[in-house]
Enzyme design. Structure first.
Site, PDB file in Angstrom:
ATOM      1  N   LYS A 158      30.647  37.389  43.179  1.00 25.25           N
ATOM      2  CA  LYS A 158      31.543  37.416  42.030  1.00 25.25           C
ATOM      3  C   LYS A 158      30.922  36.742  40.809  1.00 25.25           C
ATOM      4  CE  LYS A 158      36.118  37.482  44.218  1.00 25.25           C
ATOM      5  NZ  LYS A 158      37.420  36.781  44.261  1.00 25.25           N
ATOM      6  N   GLU A 288      41.763  32.459  41.982  1.00 25.81           N
ATOM      7  CA  GLU A 288      41.441  32.110  40.609  1.00 25.81           C
ATOM      8  C   GLU A 288      42.729  31.772  39.867  1.00 25.81           C
ATOM      9  OE1 GLU A 288      39.534  35.706  39.331  1.00 25.81           O
ATOM     10  OE2 GLU A 288      41.368  36.532  38.502  1.00 25.81           O
ATOM     11  N   ARG A 292      46.804  32.478  30.961  1.00 24.93           N
ATOM     12  CA  ARG A 292      47.486  33.255  29.921  1.00 24.93           C
ATOM     13  C   ARG A 292      48.733  33.875  30.526  1.00 24.93           C
ATOM     14  NH1 ARG A 292      46.305  38.083  32.170  1.00 24.93           N
ATOM     15  NH2 ARG A 292      44.229  38.404  33.051  1.00 24.93           N
TER      16      ARG A 292
END
Length: 448
Positions: A158, A288, A292
């Protein structure tokens, strides 16, 4: 109280924020590219200002132009929505340098949680369960392959600065590791300007379950329940629902506690999402944090009776949360379908063009977030998502039936969409039984 907020975004999320501003008696400023001059958010805002040509790099990603526009229009604050500059710490600093309030977390928190490898390390140290993998960043395939041997195949490679499915590759053996690592690293460098990678154990057939959190400037953090986002294609979410059919109250309560712990560990303020993956045995791991508001925030609003955009604005003004943890209860079931201008039969190729006729579904418990109108030209420069259909009902079966009805009623003529594809999912026995994991769409497409 803010007097005027500039919305540094476009499309349905810009419309959503403008409506929240209206409900609070706050004036709004729309920014737009030349391509978007006839967009709905431009027409609805109290004021509007052009910030450049169509491509996002010349407009919605141009930090200096957006801040200059905010200052010229006399705005007090900037709401970034999602995507574009919403998780850009440099943009937050530029806002603060110019006396503008950024409606979101602090720059240092975005830096800390935006780098996925650093976020993993932070969560490990806090005691939040994390997928087994590297604690430090990885920069080359040679180092990566030795670490992958320790972790055990299959592994997921990733991008540390990744998002939206970019810079992610699965290596099932040592023979293919180098190729997959180099491909993922190249994607990351091209998309994010960062070739820092990390490696973690690849959890096969997981569920993607995330927790919405809100934090104020007084240290209060509240979890608003989970959203199941397992129905995805190429790591892009298609359907979200709350509550998740994959977890029980015991797992739900534990995930909420760990999400609050994660947010408090980094002194988080404003809206954020802690994303977990859930393995088939019911064990979950931190994946993760999105710093926002999410595309799928409406699902949480429907089951909790909250307005997360208004809450974001209130927090940015220095007010405490309007609710506490005890006041959050999940009521009924909500489902969201993302409607995209694309052609599923042609590998979901985007389908920009003019909307010649539009009819939106309505009724009790049906909500459509969109910037579409008859005569609107969907541009090719931006994301293909054009609407979100959200339904709420007393239970999951009733919500599925209501979504079928809403999708059946919705009409968009002039461009191809995934409406029929979403309807097929609502009829799929695996989805209806609540058994859809992140590999569901691939299995569904193979069967077709």
């Amino acid at each position: 109280m803010f007097q005027k907020i500039l919305i540094a975004n476009r499309g349905e999320i810009a419309v959503r924020i403008i409506r929240a501003c209206r409900n609070m008696g706050i004036r709004s400023v729309a920014v737009y590219s030349k391509e978007d001059k006839n967009s709905l958010h431009v027409q609805l805002a109290d004021q509007r200002i052009c910030i450049g040509e169509g491509p996002a790099r010349n407009s919605y990603l141009n930090m200096e132009r957006i801040v200059t526009a905010a200052l010229n229009m006399g705005a007090d604050a900037i709401h970034p929505g999602f995507g574009f500059l919403s998780e850009n710490a440099d943009f937050v600093r530029l806002c603060e340098k110019n006396g503008l309030t950024f409606i979101g977390p602090k720059a240092e928190v975005i830096d800390s949680m935006g780098n996925k490898s650093h976020a993993r390390k932070t969560m490990m140290e806090a005691g939040v369960p994390v997928v087994p993998g590297t604690k430090e960043p990885v920069y080359d395939a040679e180092t990566g392959i030795s670490l992958a041997e320790e972790i055990g195949y299959p592994v997921m490679i990733k991008a540390s600065s990744g998002g939206g499915g970019k810079g992610m590759r699965v290596a099932k053996s040592a023979d293919e590791f180098e190729f997959q690592f180099n491909m993922a690293q190249r994607e990351s460098a091209n998309a994010f300007g960062d070739d820092t990678m990390y490696i973690e154990k690849f959890i096969e057939n997981p569920r993607h379950v995330e927790i919405q959190v809100m934090g104020d400037k007084f240290g209060n953090v509240v979890a608003l329940g989970e959203r199941d986002c397992s129905v995805q294609r190429n790591h892009q979410k298609l359907i979200e629902e709350s509550p998740s059919p994959a977890i029980n109250d015991e797992i739900r309560n534990a995930m909420n506690r760990d999400a609050v712990l994660a947010a408090k560990t980094v002194n988080y303020t404003n809206a954020g999402t802690i994303e977990f993956i859930l393995d088939p045995k019911g064990t979950y791991y931190f994946m993760e944090m999105n710093t926002r508001i999410q595309v799928e925030h409406g699902v949480t609003e429907m089951v909790t009776g909250t307005d997360l955009i208004i809450e974001q604005i209130r927090i940015a003004m220095g007010e405490p949360l309007s609710f506490n943890q005890e006041g959050i209860r999940l009521n009924g079931h909500a489902i969201e379908c993302r409607i995209n201008a694309e052609i599923p039969e042609k590998n979901f190729m985007p389908s920009p063009g003019v909307v010649k006729h539009l009819h939106l579904p309505a009724g009790n418990g049906v909500r459509v977030d969109t910037a579409l109108y008859t005569g609107y030209r969907i541009p090719s420069e931006y994301d293909s998502m054009i609407a979100k259909v959200i339904v709420h009902a007393p239970d999951r079966n009733a919500a599925i039936q209501k979504m079928r009805s809403a999708l059946d009623e919705m009409v968009i003529m002039g461009v191809d969409t995934n409406l029929d594809f979403q309807y097929q999912i609502m009829r799929n026995p695996e989805f209806c039984a609540g058994n859809a994991d992140t590999g569901f769409i691939e299995r569904m497409l193979r069967l077709d």
